[in-house]
Enzyme design. Structure first.
Site, PDB file in Angstrom:
ATOM      1  N   GLY A   1       5.988 -33.715  68.740  1.00  0.00           N
ATOM      2  CA  GLY A   1       7.396 -33.647  69.139  1.00  0.00           C
ATOM      3  C   GLY A   1       8.306 -33.149  68.029  1.00  0.00           C
TER       4      GLY A   1
ATOM      5  N   GLY B   1      15.318 -33.151  67.205  1.00  0.00           N
ATOM      6  CA  GLY B   1      15.602 -34.516  66.753  1.00  0.00           C
ATOM      7  C   GLY B   1      14.896 -34.952  65.488  1.00  0.00           C
ATOM      8  N   ILE B   2      14.403 -36.187  65.525  1.00  0.00           N
ATOM      9  CA  ILE B   2      13.780 -36.817  64.371  1.00  0.00           C
ATOM     10  C   ILE B   2      12.533 -36.042  63.936  1.00  0.00           C
ATOM     11  CG2 ILE B   2      12.654 -38.943  63.612  1.00  0.00           C
ATOM     12  CD1 ILE B   2      14.455 -40.382  65.778  1.00  0.00           C
ATOM     13  N   GLY B   3      11.746 -35.614  64.920  1.00  0.00           N
ATOM     14  CA  GLY B   3      10.496 -34.903  64.628  1.00  0.00           C
ATOM     15  C   GLY B   3      10.751 -33.616  63.853  1.00  0.00           C
TER      16      GLY B   3
ATOM     17  N   SER C   1      10.483 -48.498  68.097  1.00  0.00           N
ATOM     18  CA  SER C   1      11.910 -48.748  68.285  1.00  0.00           C
ATOM     19  C   SER C   1      12.196 -50.233  68.275  1.00  0.00           C
ATOM     20  CB  SER C   1      12.372 -48.152  69.602  1.00  0.00           C
ATOM     21  OG  SER C   1      13.702 -48.535  69.838  1.00  0.00           O
TER      22      SER C   1
ATOM     23  N   TYR D   1      10.625 -48.385  78.747  1.00  0.00           N
ATOM     24  CA  TYR D   1      10.658 -47.809  77.395  1.00  0.00           C
ATOM     25  C   TYR D   1      10.338 -48.895  76.364  1.00  0.00           C
ATOM     26  CZ  TYR D   1      12.614 -45.420  73.278  1.00  0.00           C
ATOM     27  OH  TYR D   1      12.804 -44.859  72.038  1.00  0.00           O
TER      28      TYR D   1
END
Ligand code: NAP
Ligand code: NAG
Ligand code: NAG
Ligand code: NAG
Length: 317
Positions: free
Chosen positions: A42, A46-48, A171, A196
């Site tokens: 990913g 974003g973060i990836g 998370s 999630y």
């Protein structure tokens, strides 16, 4: 009066934002990754993206595990443009399909000489009751079953490289799960955020169990909560959740800030003894209470092995 309330509200918001900026952890490690190989799932946003970018800056060979070829190629040129490191490779993986994960892992295992860092970053939220062709809940498969299978299939390659690391992006929401019914992992709980949270809870139990199993090797593993980060992750959230997110956007971290804890766990020297632990803002934190049930993590491991149809000869832990 209204003006006063407005000024007060504004001040509180700005003060809160400043506070968040101050507590944000930054990875200060200077570790050089020349000669090392890192794989990030990913990485297209974003973060990836910021994780892969950082590894490239440190000189690593970076493998981008992407869902979409076009976006992968685009990400690759962006990273090369920003870092000058051309040792960046796009490989396709759809965590939504066990076949795709197997094909991906096989290619990596057959063609790469080493693997020093594996970051299970790709993740999704939303999508309700959508199921995959492997008959799993979409969110469970992308966030948990997929990375579980991928990690197992790459263990041997990770073992070959000295001191390799596995980082899972989990998370804080995992802390909201108290009861996990192992017979209902693939049953929709009625609410997207519950699903999630369940998937991230499983990731965390997995990390703990994995660290235990890896104790005899020099591979270490960490799970992280990146913070609340302004990314595409929330695209598929609707209704009240969307409104809350829109109102909160001002307070969220940037993707670069969100990537720091992942980077810290992947490169910072000297944290090996903290294998299996959970990290927030580049610091080890106490595990969420609900994740300390070792019996549950052992059982979850076993059930998951069956769901992802791992063959006994593929379990090399
Ligand atoms: N943002 C937050 O506040 C927050 C908080 C806690 C944890 N996290 C976790 O951080 C991680 C990164 O999320 P992000 O916030 O950076 O979100 P993001 O920008 O949406 O990135 C998610 C990445 O996962 C990829 N992906 C989605 N489905 C996939 C699949 N089936 N197979 C392979 N790759 C797939 C996406 O590819 P495409 O773009 O091609 O779809 C994208 O590159 C996730 O695990 C998320 O749960 C985020
Ligand atoms: C891949 O991404 C491109 C650019 O965002 C998009 O146009 C295309 O439809 C995507 N392909 C698939 C198979 O989703
Ligand atoms: C990975 O490659 C090694 C040989 O280099 C082989 O023994 C092993 O079975 C392969 N593992 C997988 C999961 O393909
Ligand atoms: C990372 O995730 C994989 C797959 O879900 C799991 O096997 C492993 O234990 C996790 N590691 C950590 C530190 O959470």
């Amino acid at each position: 009066m209204i003006v006063l309330i407005f000024v007060l509200l504004f001040t509180v918001c700005v003060a809160t934002k400043i506070y968040f900026k101050l507590i944000t952890g930054w990875c200060k490690s200077q570790t050089c990754l020349k000669g090392k190989t890192a794989l990030v799932t990913g990485p297209t946003s974003g973060i990836g993206y910021h994780t892969a970018l950082d590894f490239a800056k440190r000189g690593a060979r970076v493998i981008l595990g992407c869902l979409n070829q076009t976006e992968g190629e685009w990400t690759r040129s962006r990273i090369i443009g920003e870092t000058g490191n051309e040792n960046v490779e796009v490989k396709l993986i759809d965590l939504n399909s066990f076949d795709s994960i197997r094909a991906f892992a096989k290619e990596i295992n057959d063609t790469e000489e080493r693997l020093d860092i594996l970051v299970n970053n790709a993740g999704v939220i939303g999508f309700g009751n959508r199921r995959t062709k492997d008959d799993c809940l979409y969110v469970m498969q992308v966030n948990y079953f997929g990375p579980f299978l991928l990690t197992h299939l790459l263990i041997e390659l990770l073992k070959k490289s000295k001191g390799s690391r596995i980082v899972n992006v989990s998370s804080l929401v995992a802390a909201t799960v108290y009861d996990l019914d192992l017979t209902k992992l693939n049953t929709y709980p009625g609410l997207d955020h519950k699903l999630y949270a369940r998937s991230k809870f499983c990731v965390q139990l997995f990390t703990i169990e994995l660290a235990k199993k890896l104790r005899s090797t020099d591979i270490t593993t960490y799970s992280v909560h990146p913070g609340i980060v302004r990314t595409n992750l929330f695209e598929n959230v609707y209704g009240l959740g969307k409104i809350i997110i829109l109102l909160g956007l001002f307070f969220f971290k940037t993707s670069e800030e969100g990537a720091q804890t992942t980077i810290h766990c992947a490169v910072c020297k000297g944290i090996e003894k903290l294998s299996g632990e959970h990290f927030v803002d580049c610091n080890k934190v106490s595990p969420y209470k609900s994740t300390t049930n070792l019996e549950l993590s052992r059982k979850l491991w076993k059930v998951t092995t069956e769901i992802v149809q791992l063959k006994s000869e593929e379990i090399r832990l």
